[in-house]
Each structure stands twice: as structure tokens, then as C-alpha cells.
Scaffold this active site. Structure first.
Site, short mmCIF file in Angstrom:
data_model
loop_
_atom_site.label_atom_id
_atom_site.label_comp_id
_atom_site.label_asym_id
_atom_site.label_seq_id
_atom_site.Cartn_x
_atom_site.Cartn_y
_atom_site.Cartn_z
N GLY A 426 37.42 43.17 42.12
CA GLY A 426 38.00 44.39 41.54
C GLY A 426 37.46 44.64 40.16
N PRO A 427 37.73 45.84 39.64
CG PRO A 427 38.25 48.08 39.40
CD PRO A 427 38.50 46.91 40.26
N PRO A 428 37.36 45.30 36.02
CG PRO A 428 35.83 45.42 34.29
CD PRO A 428 36.19 46.06 35.57
N GLY A 429 40.15 43.90 34.26
CA GLY A 429 41.51 44.18 33.79
C GLY A 429 42.50 44.49 34.89
N GLY A 431 43.83 42.14 36.76
CA GLY A 431 44.72 40.99 36.93
C GLY A 431 44.14 39.86 37.76
CE LYS A 432 38.16 40.66 38.58
NZ LYS A 432 38.46 41.83 37.76
CB THR A 433 41.73 36.07 34.74
OG1 THR A 433 40.48 36.68 34.81
CG2 THR A 433 41.64 34.71 34.12
CB SER A 792 28.60 57.24 49.22
OG SER A 792 28.48 57.13 47.85
CE LYS A 835 32.44 55.85 46.78
NZ LYS A 835 31.65 56.06 47.98
P1 ADP Z 1 40.58 40.54 35.14
O1 ADP Z 1 40.48 39.06 35.29
O2 ADP Z 1 40.77 41.24 36.45
O3 ADP Z 1 39.49 41.16 34.36
P2 ADP Z 1 42.95 39.91 33.68
O4 ADP Z 1 43.58 39.01 34.69
O5 ADP Z 1 42.33 39.26 32.50
O6 ADP Z 1 41.90 40.86 34.35
O7 ADP Z 1 44.04 40.96 33.22
C1 ADP Z 1 44.02 41.64 31.98
C2 ADP Z 1 45.40 41.82 31.46
O8 ADP Z 1 46.11 42.70 32.27
C3 ADP Z 1 46.18 40.51 31.45
O9 ADP Z 1 46.90 40.46 30.25
C4 ADP Z 1 47.12 40.66 32.62
O10 ADP Z 1 48.32 39.97 32.42
C5 ADP Z 1 47.35 42.15 32.67
N1 ADP Z 1 47.65 42.61 34.02
C6 ADP Z 1 46.77 42.98 34.97
N2 ADP Z 1 47.39 43.36 36.10
C7 ADP Z 1 48.70 43.22 35.88
C8 ADP Z 1 49.88 43.45 36.67
N3 ADP Z 1 49.80 43.89 37.92
N4 ADP Z 1 51.05 43.20 36.11
C9 ADP Z 1 51.14 42.75 34.87
N5 ADP Z 1 50.09 42.53 34.05
C10 ADP Z 1 48.88 42.75 34.55
#
Ligand code: ADP
Length: 903
Positions: A426-429, A431-433, A792, A835
Site C-alpha cells: 500500500g501507499p506510504p502512511g 499503517g503497514k508498519t 490503463s 484509483k
Molecule cells: P506505513 O508503514 O504504511 O508507511 P505507518 O505504519 O508508519 O505507515 O503509519 C503512519 C502513521 O499513521 C502511524 O503513526 C500510524 O499509527 C498511523 N496510522 C495509519 N493507519 C492508521 C489507522 N488505520 N488507524 C490509526 N492510525 C493509523
């Protein structure tokens, strides 16, 4: 007979030209001209006289008649004022009848000269003394000369000197004095010595003097050398002394000799601390090696290296290398360390409920993903329990314990978690990590993250061999050491950005070995060089896209897609997670700051335009920091209760606002805790995005397509086309790959074929790019240097061409995606969820998609997004054109269309 006259040339100080010698000097243009006119005369001879030192009388009596050997103008002349080089060859001494005054003008004044007689033979004694001195000097010079060639030269001259006749001795004196370096006054006096006897004596003196100078400088040089080697010797001995002292001290402090300290009676000085710590470290290392499993490979290697360590002197480089290896070897969590998860955590009946609670507590929404993670956790739990039961059964089986010799198999390895490896895409941010972290928390295991972005060198994963300078273990072993247990959750971040096979090895292949359950029970780190069991480690991978992940790696993983959040979800995440987190991180409390829903939405829509929530979190952080500064200033101005204790109490109660109100006494201002949308511009600056999407325009030839960027984010991309005078060709720009270029050509071919039906041309078979005017069509996909490829954008290109050639425009709130075929079909494409979300974020409300992607929208796109958008699912290009331009907007010749669509 008149006395001879010669033009006089001044040699710059400290140049002296002796008879038989040659000299080359730079001269000015005017002097060169004067010499050239001289050369016209038959005998180009001049008198070269040495310029006296600045502080001596400026009269000269002696000089040398010299022949002009060369006058050249070199090509790369460095001095512009002295561009010529003059070479002179000394012939004979001359004397001026009356001393001449030095004339520094750049001319060649002519003076009367006398050639002193060089007749006469020096006495035998003088010649012998001369020969002796000359041979001594030549011998010395030959000895001191570092180059063998030069040494030979000196020796050859010495041989000539030995055999020289008395008549030729004065000539030899001239040659030698000119060749050896000597002081200026001595040379000057030698030049003035017209009498042969006198000349030889002077040469002898000069040689004796030069020999002794040579001898003294040689002595000084060797004395310096000697002192250097003495220093080195001393340094070496001191090093040895220090090593012996250290060794003695470690003996003194070892447990066997406690109390038997000598001299200072065991009193430790601060200066001994280092040595003490060193000894302690060694003892610690030994203990750790002893603690390794008896019979295990790691123990064998540990003991072997320990023995080598003892043999190699302390302080040597090799000693340090072995020691750091042993430190790494003993810090890897080997199975013997008994550090696996306590089974009670897993066996606990409420495990799954608590795990679900943990996931819910850390993340908003993501229901499907959480469901998948729960399945995963349930499998991990069952396997771990089964595994433990099996190990216990083996432990109870007496045959394995009592007769170890009967079964030569190694101690049974646990099977480990051989479930699929999760890959969050998925895109950055999004919640993957943080999902990875939640899984670790739910399982009660340590969490480690290894960033693979930009890893080009296999050694970064697998370590460097120990032969390599500054070698060390790879990131897997480092993570294990940091985790301190052999069953951590390790997140392999950005596996899509790991480098493939290159001259540093193949990092992707190393990663495969790490992740392959069949191989990873004996992972080989090059540095540690003992197989490490990774089967207990839970690996989770993340990546932005799956396009760049190698097929074998993808094959081992189970993809879990996180496509991004809608504004509604973002609002919830911001309110429940991001804002409280930022408030806490910046030392405020909930009641000191609130952002209204409108303000939050304003931040999300106007300041961020991303699938994830990372920029949103940053923007909220900026608002909170701004308010924190305001709060501090408000307190400093004497508002509220000053003093740490009072504040702390308030913070606990969370009622500063009320207190502040209570403290108000006319002068004091009330604290404003709420942030409204209109204040945001002051805090965050001008919004980066315009909610109205004013820069999007409805224009002939311009259509909006839907794309997924390399970061996995969905969004819209304008497809621009324009017509220009030309030769009927298609020009494509915008950093396009092969596939997308082909799509462009297919699109144009289709439009050309159907130009008559579409009402673009008046007759069948007419090329719209040739009639009425001959034009080129230029198709451009902007958005900077980003590389674009993929089929596409097919229908977007067709719509752009049709719009350009027919003059009809596509409304600016419509975006589309879909691959096309030459037959006019619209075929499905990927990344629909991203998209659609991207289009939603960009305020697009109508989307044209391939019919076959209908299911993707129903399953993957959130209901609230679906409610706000209108979808047109199309099977053919005709349907797509109708959806884009509106019914009846194009001049269709209907009957033909029906025929075509049946094809
Ligand atoms: P990624 O690894 O996908 O780039 P992160 O896991 O670092 O993203 O997430 C970035 C921030 O967004 C973190 O502080 C995370 O807790 C928050 N976040 C992302 N998705 C959610 C969610 N569904 N609910 C609560 N916080 C989220």
C-alpha cells in the site's frame, strides 16, 4: 693593432659562465633582437659577465668570452617579459683593461677586452694536490649519489682525472668547477684566476671545502636517520611493556589471585579502570561461550576462536577482530538461550480476543485486513502449541535422552511457523508498519524493523566474510541481537525497493533464503558462518507496489492490500489516534487543545492529498506545536497558574480552561483551546491543494485518466492532446514506457478507423490527420519526470483524440481508466480501489471503468465512497465515449455503429 672589442652581456645573479661550460638563460625581446643582429656577423661571440651581488661594488673586471649556441623562442613560454632562451658556450677568460660599470639597460654595450694568456704549465706538486682533492670529491659524490647512473658518471670523470696530463690540468679544473656545486664567491674568484698555477690552487681549495661540506651533510643525514630508528625501537619496546603490564594486571585481578596483589595492595586506581573493564569483558565472553549448548556448532566455533584469541597477543589487530567476532557469535539468540515466547501467552483462551482488542486499539477501520490478521494469528498460535507439544513429547521419550549415541541425528529442530508470509502492500502512511507492531504486541514478541529500501549489496542482509576489512554481520543477525530472542516479529520494510542481481551479489536472492521456510532453519550469515535457525521468526514484509517485487519472492508471500483511506476514515483516525498522539508528544493535554471537525477536514483536504495519513499527522503535529508555543507564551504572560506543581495538578484534572477563567482579572486573556478552519492559514501557510480543483479545466483535447503511482497511491492524471501542422504523425511525450506508447498508437488507429462514424470526417477512408489540413497529433502526459507505463490510459487517450478532432469536450469532473483493443473492446485493469479513492480525493464524481472491474468496486471500495460517486461500467469504446461526452454529443452515424459493435 687595436685591442679586441666584444659586446657585453650581463648574466643575472648568481649565474657564472666558466670557460668550457654551457649556460641557458631567458632574455627579453629587445636583447634577443640585439643578439640576432650580432649573429649576422661572422663570429657571434660576446663577453658574458657575472652580475655582482646587489651589495657589492658595481664594477666588473673579469668575464668569459662565449659563443652563442642557440637562441630560441619556446612554444609554451611561461614568462611574457622574457620570451626567449639563449644558450651560451664559454670559450675563454677575458679581462677588461679598465673595470667597467654595470649597465642594466637591455642592450649589448661594446667594450675593449684583453685575453689573458693561458700559456704555462703548473708545477707538478700543484697538479698532484689538485688531482688528489678532485678525486676525493668525486669519490664522495659517487658514494652519496642515490642514482646509479649518476654514480657511474662521477666515477668515469674520476678515471679521466687520474690520467690527466699536467698541460690539461687547468682545463680539467675549469670543467670540474663548473660541474660541482660550490659557493658563488669561490666561483667568482676562480673565474678571476688568470694565472694557471693560481687557478689550480683555487680549484684544489674549492674541492677540499666542497668535500668536507658533503661529508658533514652526510653525517647529519645519517644521524637524523639513526635517531628516527631509535624512536621506532623505543615505541615498539614501550608497546611490549604495556602489553606485559596489562597481562600482569589481569593475572592479579583474576579470582585465583584475589588478595595476593602486590605493591599497592590491590588498591585500584581510576587509571586502571580500562584494563579492569577489559578483563571483565573477557571473563564475560568466556562465560557466554561456556553457556552455549554442548555439542552445538556455535559452541565448537566459539571454543576454537577463543583458543585462537588466547594465542594472539593482546592489542594486535587480529586479536580485536576475533574478539568482536566472539562478541557477535555469543550475542545471537541461539535456541539454547531458551528465549522463546512463554506458551501461556498463546495457550491463554482469551488470546484471540485480546489480539483483536490490540488491533482495534491501534488502528481504525481496516476491517477486512484485521480479519485476515486474526486468521493469521490463530494459525500461528495453533502451530506454536502443536510444536511445543511435540518437543515435550520428544523430551519425555527416554530413548533420545538415555542413548544419545544410538541416534546420530542432531537435536530436533522445532518446525517453526510455516504459514504464509504476510506482505502488506500500500501507499506510504497507510499503517503497514504499525500493523506489524500490533501483531508483535498481540503475540508478546519483540518487534524489529529492517529497512530494505536501496539495499544493493547482498552483504547488507547476509554480512561480510571475516576476511573483509571492517566486516560485520548482516541486518538479520543485527535484528536478532537487538531483539534478544530467537522468535521476534521482523518487519522487512520496502521489499519492492531491494536491489536485484549485481556485482555486489543478489540481495533479493538472500532475502528469498531468509523467507523460505524450507531453508531458513539454517540461514547462513557470512560473518557468523554458523547456520542460524530463523524458523521461529515471524517475518512480515511491506511494499508500496507489487510490480517491482520478483516473482519468486511474491510467490512466498500472501499479499494484503492497504489501498488508502477516505476523508471520512482519515477524520476518524485523526480524531482518535493522530491528534491525541501529537497532543501528548508535545506536552499538552486534551483539554488545552481541540480541533473542530471542520478544521480537521480542512487540514485533510487542503493541506494533504495522499492515500495514507502521514502528511496529515505531520500537519496536525504542526498545529499542535503552534498551539503549544502559544500556551507557553500565555502562561509566561502571567495568565493561568504559574509554577510546575500547580500546572501538574491542572493537567491531571484537565480543567485549565476553567481555572484560567477563574483567574481572569480583567487584564488576563482567556485561553482559546479550539482551532477553527480560518486560523489554519496562519499556522500552516497557504493551502497546497485547492478544494475547488480550479486548475482542472474542461478543454478540447484534454481528458482525465486514473493512475496508480510508484508509491502505490491512486490519483488523476491529465491526458493532453493538441493538433499542429505536420505530416500526419503521432508524437508522444511525458516519460512514457513502451506499453503506454503502443496504447497511444492503438487509440489513434481506432479513432482514424472510426472517424467517419464519429462524424469527424466527411467520407469513409479519409484520414482525419490529412484532410482538411495535414496535421500532427501531439499527446502529452504531464506530471514531471515520473515514468509512466501500462495500458490503463487507453480509453482516456481515445477520448482525448476524439475530443481534439471533433471539438467536443469531456466534462472536467469525469475521470476514466481501461485498456482498449483494436476491435473496440474495453478490458479490465488493476489498482481499481486505489484509483477510485484517488479520484474521490481529487473531487472527481464520475468515473468510467471497464465492465469487468465492476466486482472490484463492489468488493473493495467503501460504501460511503460508492455513494458519493457515479460509476459507468463500459464494455466497448462506444459506450465509453457515450459516457464521457454524454448522449448525443458526438455526431454518430448510428447504423454503422450497430454494425461495428456486433463485430
Ligand atoms: P506505513 O508503514 O504504511 O508507511 P505507518 O505504519 O508508519 O505507515 O503509519 C503512519 C502513521 O499513521 C502511524 O503513526 C500510524 O499509527 C498511523 N496510522 C495509519 N493507519 C492508521 C489507522 N488505520 N488507524 C490509526 N492510525 C493509523
Amino acid at each position: 693593432m687595436g685591442s679586441p672589442k666584444l659586446p657585453v652581456l650581463l648574466l643575472p645573479h648568481p649565474l657564472i659562465l666558466l670557460p668550457t661550460a654551457r649556460v641557458t638563460l631567458p632574455i627579453s625581446r629587445s636583447l634577443a633582437d640585439a643578439i640576432l643582429s650580432l649573429l649576422d656577423d661572422s663570429d657571434a661571440v660576446l663577453a658574458a659577465i657575472p652580475l655582482p651581488a646587489p651589495d657589492s661594488p658595481s664594477e666588473v673586471t673579469y668575464g668569459t668570452a662565449a659563443r652563442i649556441a642557440r637562441l630560441v623562442r619556446p612554444r609554451n613560454q611561461s614568462s611574457p617579459t622574457q620570451p626567449y632562451l639563449l644558450s651560451l658556450h664559454g670559450i675563454q677568460r677575458i679581462r677588461f683593461p679598465t673595470p667597467i660599470q654595470i649597465d642594466r639597460s637591455e642592450t649589448l654595450p661594446v667594450h675593449n677586452v684583453v685575453y689573458p694568456s693561458s700559456e704555462g704549465i703548473p708545477s707538478r706538486d700543484t697538479v698532484e694536490a689538485f688531482k688528489h682533492a678532485a678525486l676525493l670529491l668525486l669519490d664522495r659524490l659517487a658514494k652519496d649519489s642515490p642514482q646509479p647512473q649518476r654514480k657511474d658518471d662521477w666515477l668515469r670523470v674520476a678515471a679521466i682525472v687520474e690520467d690527466i696530463s699536467e698541460q690539461r690540468a687547468t682545463w680539467m679544473a675549469d670543467v670540474l668547477v663548473a660541474a660541482v656545486s660550490s659557493q658563488y664567491p669561490d666561483k667568482l674568484a676562480f673565474l678571476a684566476a688568470t694565472d694557471v698555477e693560481d687557478r689550480l690552487r683555487r680549484a684544489t681549495e674549492l674541492f677540499v671545502k666542497q668535500s668536507s661540506i658533503q661529508e658533514v651533510s652526510k653525517k647529519i643525514a645519517s644521524a637524523v636517520d639513526e635517531s628516527f630508528s631509535r624512536q621506532q625501537k623505543e615505541y615498539f619496546l614501550r608497546q611490549q611493556l604495556a602489553a606485559i603490564q596489562r597481562e600482569l594486571q589481569s593475572l592479579q585481578s583474576s579470582p585465583a589471585s584475589v588478595g595476593t596483589g602486590f605493591g599497592t595492595g590491590g588498591a585500584t586506581s581510576e587509571l586502571d579502570d580500562d584494563d579492569q573493564a577489559d578483563a571483565d569483558d573477557l571473563a564475560d565472553l568466556r562465560r557466554k561461550i561456556e553457556a552455549l549448548d554442548v555439542g552445538s556448532e556455535e559452541r565448537k566455533v566459539g571454543i576454537r576462536e577463543w583458543r585462537r584469541l588466547k594465542r594472539i597477543p593482546q592489542g594486535s589487530v587480529e586479536n580485536g577482530v576475533i574478539r568482536s567476532y566472539l562478541e557477535w557469535l555469543t550475542s545471537v539468540p541461539w535456541p539454547s538461550n531458551k528465549t522463546t515466547t512463554p506458551l501461556d501467552v498463546l495457550k491463554d483462551h482469551s488470546f484471540l480476543t485480546r489480539a483483536r482488542a490490540q488491533l482495534d486499539a491501534d488502528h481504525y477501520g481496516l476491517d477486512q485486513i484485521k480479519r485476515r490478521l486474526m486468521e493469521y494469528l490463530a494459525v500461528v498460535r495453533l502451530r506454536a502449541i502443536a510444536d511445543a507439544a511435540q518437543t515435550q513429547a520428544q523430551g519425555n521419550n527416554p530413548s533420545t535422552d538415555t542413548f544419545p549415541g544410538a541416534t546420530p541425528t542432531p537435536p530436533t529442530k522445532s518446525k517453526g511457523v510455516k504459514g504464509p508470509i504476510l506482505l502488506f502492500v500500500g501507499p506510504p502512511g497507510t499503517g503497514k508498519t504499525s500493523l506489524g507492531q500490533s501483531i508483535a504486541k498481540a503475540l508478546g514478541r519483540p518487534f524489529q524493523r529492517i529497512s530494505l529500501g536501496g539495499v544493493r549489496d547482498e552483504a547488507e542482509i547476509r554480512g561480510h566474510r571475516r576476511t573483509y576489512v571492517a566486516s560485520g554481520p548482516g541486518s538479520i543477525v543485527q535484528a536478532l541481537r537487538k531483539a534478544g530472542r530467537n522468535d521476534p516479529v521482523i518487519l522487512l520494510d520496502e521489499v519492492d525497493k531491494v536491489g536485484h542481481s549485481n556485482f555486489h551479489g543478489d540481495p533479493a536472492a538472500a532475502l528469498l533464503e531468509v523467507l523460505d521456510p524450507e531453508q531458513n532453519h539454517s540461514f547462513n550469515d557470512h560473518y557468523i558462518n554458523v547456520p542460524i535457525d530463523l524458523s521461529q521468526v515471524l517475518f512480515i514484509c511491506t511494499s508500496n507496489t507489487i510490480d517491482t517485487i520478483s516473482a519468486p519472492l511474491l510467490d512466498r508471500c500472501e499479499v494484503v492490500e492497504l489501498s488508502g483511506y477516505t476523508y471520512d476514515e482519515k477524520m476518524h483516525i485523526a480524531k482518535r489516534f493522530l491528534l491525541p498522539k501529537q497532543i501528548c508528544a508535545n506536552g499538552l493535554s486534551d483539554s488545552q487543545l481541540t480541533l473542530t471537525d471542520d478544521a480537521l477536514l480542512h487540514v485533510a483536504t487542503m493541506y494533504t492529498r495522499e492515500a495514507g495519513v502521514r502528511s496529515l499527522e505531520r500537519a496536525i503535529g504542526a498545529v499542535v506545536r503552534f498551539k503549544a508555543v502559544e500556551w507557553a507564551e500565555w502562561l509566561d504572560k502571567g495568565n493561568g497558574t504559574m509554577g510546575g506543581e500547580g500546572n501538574a495538578k491542572q493537567n491531571e484534572n484537565g480543567n485549565e480552561k476553567q481555572d484560567a477563567n477563574a483567574n481572569e482579572n480583567g487584564v488576563r486573556k482567556e485561553w482559546r483551546a479550539t482551532v477553527e478552519p480560518h486560523e489554519l492559514e496562519k499556522i500552516l501557510g497557504i493551502p497546497r491543494w485547492d478544494g475547488e480543483e480550479r486548475d482542472r479545466e474542461e478543454k478540447r483535447g484534454v481528458v482525465y485518466g486514473l493512475v496508480v503511482t510508484g508509491m502505490g497511491e491512486g490519483g488523476i492524471l491529465p491526458v493532453e492532446s493538441t493538433a499542429l501542422p505536420g505530416t500526419g504523425r503521432l508524437k508522444l511525450t511525458g516519460s512514457l514506457g513502451d506499453v503506454i506508447k503502443e496504447s497511444g498508437e492503438i487509440a489513434l488507429s481506432w479513432v482514424k478507423t472510426h472517424a467517419f462514424e464519429l462524424g469527424i470526417t466527411a467520407g469513409r477512408g479519409v484520414d482525419p490527420l490529412k484532410v482538411p489540413d495535414v496535421i500532427d497529433v501531439h499527446l502529452h502526459l504531464p506530471a514531471g519526470a515520473q515514468k509512466k507505463d501500462g495500458p490503463s490510459a487507453g480509453i482516456a487517450m481515445i477520448c482525448a483524440f476524439v475530443s481534439l478532432l471533433s471539438g467536443a469536450c469531456v466534462p472536467k469532473d469525469i475521470a476514466m481508466t481501461g485498456e482498449i483493443t483494436l476491435r473496440g473492446r474495453v478490458t479490465p485493469v488493476g489498482g481499481i480501489r486505489m484509483k477510485v479513492l484517488g479520484a474521490h480525493r481529487a473531487q472527481i464524481r464520475k468515473v468510467i471503468l471497464p465492465w469487468a472491474n465492476r466486482k472490484d468496486v463492489e468488493h473493495d471500495v467503501a460504501l460511503e465512497v460508492r455513494r458519493e460517486m457515479q460509476f459507468f461500467f463500459v464494455r466497448t469504446i462506444d459506450e465509453a465515449l457515450e459516457a464521457a461526452f454524454g448522449r448525443g454529443a458526438l455526431g454518430w452515424r448510428k447504423e454503422t455503429v450497430l454494425l461495428e459493435s456486433r463485430l
